[in-house]
Design a protein around this motif. Structure first.
Motif, PDB file in Angstrom:
ATOM      1  N   THR A  70       0.830  -1.212   0.000  1.00 41.24           N
ATOM      2  CA  THR A  70       0.000   0.000   0.000  1.00 41.24           C
ATOM      3  C   THR A  70       0.863   1.260   0.000  1.00 41.24           C
ATOM      4  O   THR A  70       0.352   2.349  -0.203  1.00 41.24           O
ATOM      5  CB  THR A  70      -0.912   0.036   1.239  1.00 41.24           C
ATOM      6  N   THR A  71       2.168   1.098   0.205  1.00 45.93           N
ATOM      7  CA  THR A  71       3.059   2.260   0.317  1.00 45.93           C
ATOM      8  C   THR A  71       3.872   2.528  -0.942  1.00 45.93           C
ATOM      9  O   THR A  71       4.598   3.513  -0.999  1.00 45.93           O
ATOM     10  CB  THR A  71       4.037   2.062   1.487  1.00 45.93           C
ATOM     11  N   ILE A 106      10.322   2.785  -5.874  1.00 47.60           N
ATOM     12  CA  ILE A 106       8.944   2.978  -5.425  1.00 47.60           C
ATOM     13  C   ILE A 106       8.064   3.067  -6.666  1.00 47.60           C
ATOM     14  O   ILE A 106       8.490   3.545  -7.707  1.00 47.60           O
ATOM     15  CB  ILE A 106       8.820   4.222  -4.520  1.00 47.60           C
ATOM     16  N   VAL A 107       6.830   2.553  -6.559  1.00 47.11           N
ATOM     17  CA  VAL A 107       5.939   2.520  -7.719  1.00 47.11           C
ATOM     18  C   VAL A 107       4.628   3.241  -7.435  1.00 47.11           C
ATOM     19  O   VAL A 107       4.177   3.328  -6.299  1.00 47.11           O
ATOM     20  CB  VAL A 107       5.639   1.071  -8.179  1.00 47.11           C
ATOM     21  N   ALA A 122       3.001   9.593  -8.511  1.00 49.98           N
ATOM     22  CA  ALA A 122       3.643   9.592  -7.192  1.00 49.98           C
ATOM     23  C   ALA A 122       3.678   8.184  -6.615  1.00 49.98           C
ATOM     24  O   ALA A 122       2.741   7.395  -6.791  1.00 49.98           O
ATOM     25  CB  ALA A 122       2.899  10.528  -6.251  1.00 49.98           C
ATOM     26  N   GLY A 123       4.761   7.868  -5.927  1.00 48.07           N
ATOM     27  CA  GLY A 123       4.915   6.563  -5.299  1.00 48.07           C
ATOM     28  C   GLY A 123       3.776   6.274  -4.333  1.00 48.07           C
ATOM     29  O   GLY A 123       3.410   7.116  -3.537  1.00 48.07           O
ATOM     30  N   GLY A 124       3.193   5.099  -4.436  1.00 46.75           N
ATOM     31  CA  GLY A 124       2.093   4.680  -3.579  1.00 46.75           C
ATOM     32  C   GLY A 124       0.723   5.005  -4.144  1.00 46.75           C
ATOM     33  O   GLY A 124      -0.282   4.487  -3.663  1.00 46.75           O
ATOM     34  N   ILE A 149       2.377   1.557 -14.761  1.00 43.24           N
ATOM     35  CA  ILE A 149       3.130   1.504 -13.516  1.00 43.24           C
ATOM     36  C   ILE A 149       4.370   2.373 -13.698  1.00 43.24           C
ATOM     37  O   ILE A 149       5.148   2.144 -14.614  1.00 43.24           O
ATOM     38  CB  ILE A 149       3.555   0.059 -13.171  1.00 43.24           C
ATOM     39  N   ASP A 150       4.525   3.383 -12.856  1.00 43.07           N
ATOM     40  CA  ASP A 150       5.720   4.227 -12.859  1.00 43.07           C
ATOM     41  C   ASP A 150       6.660   3.740 -11.774  1.00 43.07           C
ATOM     42  O   ASP A 150       6.240   3.549 -10.622  1.00 43.07           O
ATOM     43  CB  ASP A 150       5.371   5.683 -12.570  1.00 43.07           C
ATOM     44  N   VAL A 151       7.921   3.540 -12.114  1.00 37.09           N
ATOM     45  CA  VAL A 151       8.928   3.124 -11.145  1.00 37.09           C
ATOM     46  C   VAL A 151       9.940   4.259 -11.023  1.00 37.09           C
ATOM     47  O   VAL A 151      10.537   4.670 -12.014  1.00 37.09           O
ATOM     48  CB  VAL A 151       9.635   1.819 -11.573  1.00 37.09           C
TER      49      VAL A 151
END
Length: 189
Positions: A70-71, A106-107, A122-124, A149-151
């Motif tokens: 979830t983060t 972070i994704v 933004a991550g999460g 999905i952004d990494v």
């Protein structure tokens, strides 16, 4: 008569040159390491998506790829349908990966059909998220399953950002939004 070996001055000059080379090379080494963390996580997610699609086709049923955190940590799992239970029951574990293996990656995800790759997700964001593939390798829930999905690297915003795109027909692609698709096949647009 000259003795063999290096003098103290020669050693000091050698150490100074070595220090200068390290000083110049450290920023590029740091950039390489942070970009490698992003690439490692993105390639792992790409492999998980491909595994889920392949399992759906191989088993002639549905399989799901889930980003479980979830983060925004890139933890994921692939689950397939259990043929011994009537209906679709995506509860047979096929493969999983712990994002702790890609430190600082972070994704963030999106299920939007239209994408603007100039802005990072933004991550999460959108987590946890999933995409389900049918027996033909197509996405089952078009419009609600994740499509992007952004990494990124949470410790270094200048690190390379990679994007994974899943089409409605199950095509999975990893691209670099900083590169133009017109001039480089790695580009997103």
């Amino acid at each position: 008569m000259r003795e063999e070996g290096a003098s103290l001055i020669e050693l000091m000059i050698g150490l100074a040159l070595l220090g200068l080379v390290l000083l110049v090379g450290m920023p590029s080494l740091k950039s390489w390491l942070t970009s490698t963390q992003v690439r490692s996580a993105a390639e792992s997610i790409l492999a998980g998506l491909q595994t889920a699609r392949a399992e759906a086709i191989r088993r002639n049923t549905q399989a799901i790829f889930k980003l479980t955190s979830t983060t925004g940590v890139p933890d994921w799992s692939v689950l397939a349908d259990d043929p011994t239970i009537a209906g679709i029951n995506l509860n047979v574990p096929v493969q999983s990966w712990s994002g702790g293996q890609a430190k600082n990656a972070i994704v963030g995800t999106s299920s939007s059909a239209t994408q603007n790759y100039s802005n990072a997700i933004a991550g999460g964001t959108g987590m946890p998220a999933s995409v389900t593939f049918d027996s033909m390798g197509n996405v089952v829930n078009v419009g609600t399953d994740l499509t992007r999905i952004d990494v990124t690297n949470k410790a270094d915003s200048s690190a390379t950002r990679l994007v994974l795109v899943v089409s409605a027909f199950g095509q999975i692609r990893m691209c670099n939004p900083a590169v133009s698709l017109a001039s480089n096949p790695e580009g997103c647009q």
